[in-house]
Design a protein around this motif. Structure first.
Motif, PDB file in Angstrom:
ATOM      1  N   GLY A  45       0.830  -1.197   0.000  1.00  0.00           N
ATOM      2  CA  GLY A  45       0.000   0.000   0.000  1.00  0.00           C
ATOM      3  C   GLY A  45       0.864   1.246   0.000  1.00  0.00           C
ATOM      4  N   PHE A  46       0.314   2.327  -0.539  1.00  0.00           N
ATOM      5  CA  PHE A  46       1.024   3.601  -0.498  1.00  0.00           C
ATOM      6  C   PHE A  46       0.019   4.741  -0.451  1.00  0.00           C
ATOM      7  CE2 PHE A  46       0.394   2.996  -5.037  1.00  0.00           C
ATOM      8  CZ  PHE A  46       0.092   4.258  -5.497  1.00  0.00           C
ATOM      9  N   GLY A  47       0.503   5.873   0.028  1.00  0.00           N
ATOM     10  CA  GLY A  47      -0.319   7.066   0.095  1.00  0.00           C
ATOM     11  C   GLY A  47       0.514   8.294  -0.217  1.00  0.00           C
ATOM     12  N   ILE A  48      -0.134   9.305  -0.755  1.00  0.00           N
ATOM     13  CA  ILE A  48       0.558  10.527  -1.156  1.00  0.00           C
ATOM     14  C   ILE A  48      -0.105  11.736  -0.501  1.00  0.00           C
ATOM     15  CG2 ILE A  48       1.109  12.042  -3.099  1.00  0.00           C
ATOM     16  CD1 ILE A  48       1.214   9.462  -4.826  1.00  0.00           C
ATOM     17  N   LEU A  49       0.713  12.557   0.120  1.00  0.00           N
ATOM     18  CA  LEU A  49       0.297  13.848   0.645  1.00  0.00           C
ATOM     19  C   LEU A  49       0.760  14.871  -0.386  1.00  0.00           C
ATOM     20  CD1 LEU A  49      -0.978  15.270   3.116  1.00  0.00           C
ATOM     21  CD2 LEU A  49       1.337  15.456   4.043  1.00  0.00           C
ATOM     22  N   TYR A  50      -0.196  15.496  -1.053  1.00  0.00           N
ATOM     23  CA  TYR A  50       0.067  16.314  -2.236  1.00  0.00           C
ATOM     24  C   TYR A  50      -0.067  17.801  -1.904  1.00  0.00           C
ATOM     25  CZ  TYR A  50      -0.511  17.951  -7.067  1.00  0.00           C
ATOM     26  OH  TYR A  50      -0.381  18.591  -8.274  1.00  0.00           O
ATOM     27  N   ASP A  51       0.897  18.578  -2.355  1.00  0.00           N
ATOM     28  CA  ASP A  51       0.862  20.028  -2.187  1.00  0.00           C
ATOM     29  C   ASP A  51       0.257  20.648  -3.441  1.00  0.00           C
ATOM     30  OD1 ASP A  51       1.277  22.742  -1.944  1.00  0.00           O
ATOM     31  OD2 ASP A  51       3.338  22.542  -1.229  1.00  0.00           O
ATOM     32  N   PRO A  52      -0.998  21.123  -3.367  1.00  0.00           N
ATOM     33  CA  PRO A  52      -1.653  21.666  -4.561  1.00  0.00           C
ATOM     34  C   PRO A  52      -1.065  22.979  -5.043  1.00  0.00           C
ATOM     35  CG  PRO A  52      -3.014  22.044  -2.639  1.00  0.00           C
ATOM     36  CD  PRO A  52      -1.857  21.193  -2.192  1.00  0.00           C
ATOM     37  N   HIS A  82      -3.418  17.914   0.062  1.00  0.00           N
ATOM     38  CA  HIS A  82      -4.401  16.896  -0.286  1.00  0.00           C
ATOM     39  C   HIS A  82      -3.862  15.507   0.055  1.00  0.00           C
ATOM     40  CE1 HIS A  82      -5.823  19.544  -3.932  1.00  0.00           C
ATOM     41  NE2 HIS A  82      -6.048  20.126  -2.771  1.00  0.00           N
ATOM     42  N   ILE A  83      -4.737  14.655   0.516  1.00  0.00           N
ATOM     43  CA  ILE A  83      -4.418  13.231   0.496  1.00  0.00           C
ATOM     44  C   ILE A  83      -4.884  12.797  -0.885  1.00  0.00           C
ATOM     45  CG2 ILE A  83      -4.917  10.959   1.444  1.00  0.00           C
ATOM     46  CD1 ILE A  83      -5.073  12.237   4.188  1.00  0.00           C
ATOM     47  N   LYS A 103      -4.326   8.703   8.759  1.00  0.00           N
ATOM     48  CA  LYS A 103      -3.928   9.280  10.040  1.00  0.00           C
ATOM     49  C   LYS A 103      -2.429   9.610  10.053  1.00  0.00           C
ATOM     50  CE  LYS A 103      -6.373   9.919  13.035  1.00  0.00           C
ATOM     51  NZ  LYS A 103      -7.127  11.152  13.306  1.00  0.00           N
ATOM     52  N   TYR A 104      -1.615   8.746   9.464  1.00  0.00           N
ATOM     53  CA  TYR A 104      -0.175   9.002   9.420  1.00  0.00           C
ATOM     54  C   TYR A 104       0.129  10.195   8.511  1.00  0.00           C
ATOM     55  CZ  TYR A 104       4.805   8.052   9.585  1.00  0.00           C
ATOM     56  OH  TYR A 104       6.159   8.164   9.774  1.00  0.00           O
ATOM     57  N   LEU A 105      -0.548  10.263   7.357  1.00  0.00           N
ATOM     58  CA  LEU A 105      -0.375  11.412   6.462  1.00  0.00           C
ATOM     59  C   LEU A 105      -0.828  12.695   7.148  1.00  0.00           C
ATOM     60  CD1 LEU A 105      -1.538   9.771   3.117  1.00  0.00           C
ATOM     61  CD2 LEU A 105       0.788  10.568   3.645  1.00  0.00           C
ATOM     62  N   GLU A 106      -1.848  12.608   7.969  1.00  0.00           N
ATOM     63  CA  GLU A 106      -2.307  13.768   8.734  1.00  0.00           C
ATOM     64  C   GLU A 106      -1.220  14.251   9.690  1.00  0.00           C
ATOM     65  OE1 GLU A 106      -5.474  14.612  12.314  1.00  0.00           O
ATOM     66  OE2 GLU A 106      -6.119  13.246  10.723  1.00  0.00           O
ATOM     67  N   GLU A 107      -0.538  13.339  10.352  1.00  0.00           N
ATOM     68  CA  GLU A 107       0.543  13.719  11.270  1.00  0.00           C
ATOM     69  C   GLU A 107       1.682  14.409  10.515  1.00  0.00           C
ATOM     70  OE1 GLU A 107       0.594  13.827  14.604  1.00  0.00           O
ATOM     71  OE2 GLU A 107      -1.510  13.281  14.337  1.00  0.00           O
ATOM     72  N   ILE A 108       2.011  13.887   9.338  1.00  0.00           N
ATOM     73  CA  ILE A 108       3.043  14.529   8.512  1.00  0.00           C
ATOM     74  C   ILE A 108       2.600  15.945   8.158  1.00  0.00           C
ATOM     75  CG2 ILE A 108       4.214  14.468   6.267  1.00  0.00           C
ATOM     76  CD1 ILE A 108       4.039  11.370   6.446  1.00  0.00           C
ATOM     77  N   ALA A 109       1.329  16.083   7.767  1.00  0.00           N
ATOM     78  CA  ALA A 109       0.794  17.396   7.398  1.00  0.00           C
ATOM     79  C   ALA A 109       0.870  18.371   8.580  1.00  0.00           C
ATOM     80  CB  ALA A 109      -0.647  17.257   6.911  1.00  0.00           C
ATOM     81  N   LYS A 110       0.476  17.914   9.767  1.00  0.00           N
ATOM     82  CA  LYS A 110       0.536  18.779  10.956  1.00  0.00           C
ATOM     83  C   LYS A 110       1.963  19.253  11.209  1.00  0.00           C
ATOM     84  CE  LYS A 110      -3.357  16.976  13.614  1.00  0.00           C
ATOM     85  NZ  LYS A 110      -3.727  16.191  14.817  1.00  0.00           N
ATOM     86  N   ASN A 111       2.925  18.339  11.051  1.00  0.00           N
ATOM     87  CA  ASN A 111       4.331  18.692  11.267  1.00  0.00           C
ATOM     88  C   ASN A 111       4.833  19.704  10.239  1.00  0.00           C
ATOM     89  OD1 ASN A 111       4.578  17.083  13.547  1.00  0.00           O
ATOM     90  ND2 ASN A 111       5.246  15.303  12.382  1.00  0.00           N
ATOM     91  N   LYS A 112       4.173  19.802   9.115  1.00  0.00           N
ATOM     92  CA  LYS A 112       4.538  20.763   8.072  1.00  0.00           C
ATOM     93  C   LYS A 112       3.779  22.093   8.247  1.00  0.00           C
ATOM     94  CE  LYS A 112       5.227  18.857   3.754  1.00  0.00           C
ATOM     95  NZ  LYS A 112       6.607  18.935   3.500  1.00  0.00           N
ATOM     96  N   GLY A 113       2.932  22.185   9.277  1.00  0.00           N
ATOM     97  CA  GLY A 113       2.167  23.395   9.513  1.00  0.00           C
ATOM     98  C   GLY A 113       0.888  23.505   8.701  1.00  0.00           C
ATOM     99  N   LEU A 116      -5.333  22.494   6.707  1.00  0.00           N
ATOM    100  CA  LEU A 116      -6.487  21.886   6.058  1.00  0.00           C
ATOM    101  C   LEU A 116      -6.037  20.746   5.152  1.00  0.00           C
ATOM    102  CD1 LEU A 116      -9.564  21.955   5.265  1.00  0.00           C
ATOM    103  CD2 LEU A 116      -8.909  23.544   3.449  1.00  0.00           C
ATOM    104  N   LEU A 117      -6.678  19.604   5.322  1.00  0.00           N
ATOM    105  CA  LEU A 117      -6.491  18.479   4.405  1.00  0.00           C
ATOM    106  C   LEU A 117      -7.763  18.308   3.589  1.00  0.00           C
ATOM    107  CD1 LEU A 117      -4.795  15.689   6.561  1.00  0.00           C
ATOM    108  CD2 LEU A 117      -3.802  16.940   4.637  1.00  0.00           C
ATOM    109  N   LEU A 118      -7.606  18.119   2.299  1.00  0.00           N
ATOM    110  CA  LEU A 118      -8.728  17.853   1.406  1.00  0.00           C
ATOM    111  C   LEU A 118      -8.462  16.543   0.681  1.00  0.00           C
ATOM    112  CD1 LEU A 118      -9.099  21.424  -0.122  1.00  0.00           C
ATOM    113  CD2 LEU A 118     -10.670  20.345   1.488  1.00  0.00           C
ATOM    114  N   THR A 119      -9.530  15.846   0.344  1.00  0.00           N
ATOM    115  CA  THR A 119      -9.391  14.616  -0.427  1.00  0.00           C
ATOM    116  C   THR A 119     -10.674  14.369  -1.199  1.00  0.00           C
ATOM    117  OG1 THR A 119      -8.641  12.305  -0.309  1.00  0.00           O
ATOM    118  CG2 THR A 119     -10.210  13.009   1.375  1.00  0.00           C
ATOM    119  N   THR A 120     -10.573  13.557  -2.225  1.00  0.00           N
ATOM    120  CA  THR A 120     -11.762  13.133  -2.965  1.00  0.00           C
ATOM    121  C   THR A 120     -11.842  11.623  -2.923  1.00  0.00           C
ATOM    122  OG1 THR A 120     -10.661  12.979  -5.125  1.00  0.00           O
ATOM    123  CG2 THR A 120     -11.648  15.107  -4.544  1.00  0.00           C
TER     124      THR A 120
END
Length: 159
Positions: A45-52, A82-83, A103-113, A116-120
């Motif tokens: 499995g993989f997930g991407i935290l994307y900077d729009p 975005h996730i 949840k893990y991607l959310e923690e990474i996002a929080k650490n980056k300041g 708001l996370l958005l996803t579809t």
């Protein structure tokens, strides 16, 4: 080849977005973040935290009714990510791995300041809808995206 056929079937069913190799490569590059789940040295499995901000045309925020979504409208675009893509191998689905990746991607996002996370999510992908909701995202709107595919937009404000 079998995995390619399965992926093609999911794209046809509207569960996945058809991504080009260049799109995937760009999502794996900085400033985006990617994570993977491995079992016995195999990626399952993989997930991407994307900077729009890299490609504002890809921003999900522009699809929202910002008059109605005042709190979202007030968040600076530089504090939004975005996730973008979470994929779990079919043989490992049903164990809430997508939820844990979100949840893990959310923690990474929080650490980056990120604020708001958005996803579809495809409305036909019920496990993804459930995992997204379980991860604390709120449904905002149904839209046509990605060559006319129906997508549910979810948001999560990070405090």
């Amino acid at each position: 080849q079998l995995e390619a056929v399965k992926a093609a079937e999911q794209i046809k069913e509207g569960l996945l977005r058809a991504n080009t190799k260049d799109m995937i490569k760009s999502c794996l590059a900085s400033p985006h973040e990617s994570i993977g789940i491995f079992k016995e040295n195999n990626l399952i499995g993989f997930g991407i935290l994307y900077d729009p901000n890299v490609n504002p045309a890809e921003s999900i925020k522009k699809d929202l009714d910002l008059i109605k979504e005042k709190r979202i409208a007030e968040i600076d675009d530089k504090q939004i990510m975005h996730i973008k893509l979470v994929v779990i191998d079919k043989n490992h689905q049903g164990y809430h791995l997508q939820y844990h990746m979100n949840k893990y991607l959310e923690e990474i996002a929080k650490n980056k300041g990120v604020k708001l996370l958005l996803t579809t999510v495809s409305p036909f992908n019920i496990p993804s809808v459930k995992n997204t909701f379980k991860a604390g995202f709120t449904y905002k709107k149904t839209v046509k995206k990605y060559d006319g595919a129906t997508r549910l937009i979810y948001a999560k404000i990070l405090d």
